[in-house]
Design an enzyme around this catalytic site. Structure first.
Site, PDB file in Angstrom:
ATOM      1  N   GLU A   1     -14.142   3.496  23.626  1.00 25.28           N
ATOM      2  CA  GLU A   1     -14.406   4.860  24.092  1.00 25.28           C
ATOM      3  C   GLU A   1     -13.182   5.441  24.802  1.00 25.28           C
ATOM      4  O   GLU A   1     -12.885   6.621  24.677  1.00 25.28           O
ATOM      5  CB  GLU A   1     -15.632   4.899  25.007  1.00 25.28           C
ATOM      6  CG  GLU A   1     -16.929   4.579  24.293  1.00 25.28           C
ATOM      7  CD  GLU A   1     -17.270   5.563  23.174  1.00 25.28           C
ATOM      8  OE1 GLU A   1     -16.728   6.674  23.168  1.00 25.28           O
ATOM      9  OE2 GLU A   1     -18.069   5.200  22.301  1.00 25.28           O
TER      10      GLU A   1
ATOM     11  N   TYR B   1     -18.376  10.911  30.619  1.00 26.13           N
ATOM     12  CA  TYR B   1     -18.479  10.585  29.195  1.00 26.13           C
ATOM     13  C   TYR B   1     -18.403   9.062  28.982  1.00 26.13           C
ATOM     14  O   TYR B   1     -19.269   8.465  28.332  1.00 26.13           O
ATOM     15  CB  TYR B   1     -17.367  11.277  28.374  1.00 26.13           C
ATOM     16  CG  TYR B   1     -17.352  10.717  26.977  1.00 26.13           C
ATOM     17  CD1 TYR B   1     -18.275  11.156  26.030  1.00 26.13           C
ATOM     18  CD2 TYR B   1     -16.488   9.674  26.629  1.00 26.13           C
ATOM     19  CE1 TYR B   1     -18.335  10.584  24.773  1.00 26.13           C
ATOM     20  CE2 TYR B   1     -16.540   9.095  25.377  1.00 26.13           C
ATOM     21  CZ  TYR B   1     -17.458   9.559  24.452  1.00 26.13           C
ATOM     22  OH  TYR B   1     -17.525   8.978  23.217  1.00 26.13           O
TER      23      TYR B   1
ATOM     24  N   ASP C   1     -19.421  15.027  24.483  1.00 26.04           N
ATOM     25  CA  ASP C   1     -18.015  15.166  24.093  1.00 26.04           C
ATOM     26  C   ASP C   1     -17.917  16.380  23.165  1.00 26.04           C
ATOM     27  O   ASP C   1     -18.894  17.134  23.032  1.00 26.04           O
ATOM     28  CB  ASP C   1     -17.497  13.874  23.429  1.00 26.04           C
ATOM     29  CG  ASP C   1     -18.083  13.677  22.035  1.00 26.04           C
ATOM     30  OD1 ASP C   1     -19.073  14.368  21.685  1.00 26.04           O
ATOM     31  OD2 ASP C   1     -17.548  12.848  21.285  1.00 26.04           O
TER      32      ASP C   1
END
Ligand code: SF4
Length: 357
Positions: A42, A125, A143
């Site tokens: 990520e 996030y 996102d």
């Protein structure tokens, strides 16, 4: 309620989850739900395309397979593994966060949102991704893909990056991820739909599981939503790069400790024209060093965020070096393990540079 989730959206989740089960891409970080691998992937995927991240991810986790390996690695080693992905402060923060995880959390990525958000470099996030995908917690994430899908699905206008709409998107994501047996699958499903079907320019609405109640589709506004702020205008940057070669080694310069691409190595570089009011991307150091420029041997183009770089490559004679200065001869065998800027890697691969070896 200007941003209420329409009735029926919660029921439609089952269709998207079914679509995801059938269409999800097999990606190296999806092989399991190890929190460390999810976290590294990520961090890489922010601002980086999946294809570009894939090789970097495999190299990174092969060299540093656990959070303890990352915590114990040198900054140079981490920067070298990150090299080419850009946003190098992210790589530094990953290492710092790994050290906190080892020292304060017994080597396990925290399960609580507040503890995850307290880690260096971990924002809502990344925390949402790791907690939902690896730990199965119903934590939302938003996102660019999620913004696009939700704004179109619900027909929401405004700037998704700030203010009321930004808050509404996070609230909607939280509402949608609630009560599901696999919150991580839901979060990934929305992002995957944005990446594969609800794409920025040509969404494939006929293949979309959300199509029956998508407001943008019904009102012909897929091209208008989301209402993103205008991109910054591109800035042209002209550079000269000095290629100094001696048998088996290149002369490289380490960038200063603060600022852009801090601590990475690159060919001595000078920036020729800088617009008034713009920050320099490159220190003007080689103008004042002992380098003696010879002839031009090639050129490269490169992009860093909104900077479009055109660089002329010149051969140069190094002259005597300051003993503790930023310039040093780097043996070819060391290049792989050194943090290099993306442009330096590009130059090293260019025919004109290989011809000097
Ligand atoms: S129907 Fe079209 S615009 Fe609506 S969510 Fe699906 S792909 Fe996006």
């Amino acid at each position: 309620m200007p941003h209420a989730i329409p009735e029926g959206a919660l029921l439609r989740r089952a269709d998207l989850l079914e679509w995801f089960a059938a269409h999800r891409r097999e990606l190296p970080w999806r092989a399991d739900r190890d929190p460390y691998r999810v976290w590294i992937s990520e961090a890489m995927l922010q601002q980086t395309r999946v294809e570009a991240a894939r090789d970097h991810f495999e190299r990174f986790v092969r060299a540093l397979p656990t959070v303890r390996d990352l915590a114990a690695a040198s900054e140079d080693e981490v920067l070298a593994l990150w090299s080419g992905l850009g946003y190098y402060s992210r790589a530094r923060k990953l290492r710092e966060a790994a050290q906190v995880i080892v020292c304060e959390h017994g080597g396990a990525f925290p399960r609580e949102l507040a503890s995850a958000l307290a880690l260096p470099g971990v924002g809502p996030y990344t925390a949402g991704a790791v907690l939902s995908i690896a730990h199965g917690e119903p934590v939302p994430l938003v996102d660019g893909n999620v913004e696009r899908v939700l704004c179109r699905w619900f027909g929401w206008t405004g700037n998704p990056k700030q203010g009321a709409l930004k808050r509404a998107l996070w609230d909607a994501a939280a509402r949608l991820v609630e009560g599901l047996p696999d919150p991580g699958a839901w979060n990934q499903a929305v992002m995957e739909l944005g990446a594969l079907v609800c794409t920025p320019r040509t969404p494939r609405c006929d293949d979309c599981p959300l199509a029956p109640d998508c407001v943008a589709r019904a009102t012909g506004r897929t091209a208008e939503l989301p209402e993103l702020p205008r991109r910054r205008e591109a800035i042209l940057v002209e550079l000269e790069i000095a290629l100094c070669r001696k048998p088996g080694a290149w002369l490289l310069e380490r960038r200063p400790a603060g600022g852009r691409m801090a601590g990475l190595h690159e060919f001595p570089t000078r920036e020729l024209a800088v617009r008034e009011g713009e920050e320099r991307l490159y220190p003007a150091r080689f103008a004042s060093s002992t380098l003696r420029v010879e002839g031009e041997v090639g050129a490269v183009r490169h992009t860093i965020t909104h900077h479009k770089i055109e660089a002329r490559a010149l051969t140069a004679d190094a002259g005597p070096l300051e003993p503790d200065g930023p310039l040093r001869w780097v043996p070819d065998a060391e290049l792989e393990s050194l943090g290099l800027t993306g442009m330096t890697r590009k130059v090293l691969r260019a025919d004109f540079a290989r011809a000097l070896c």
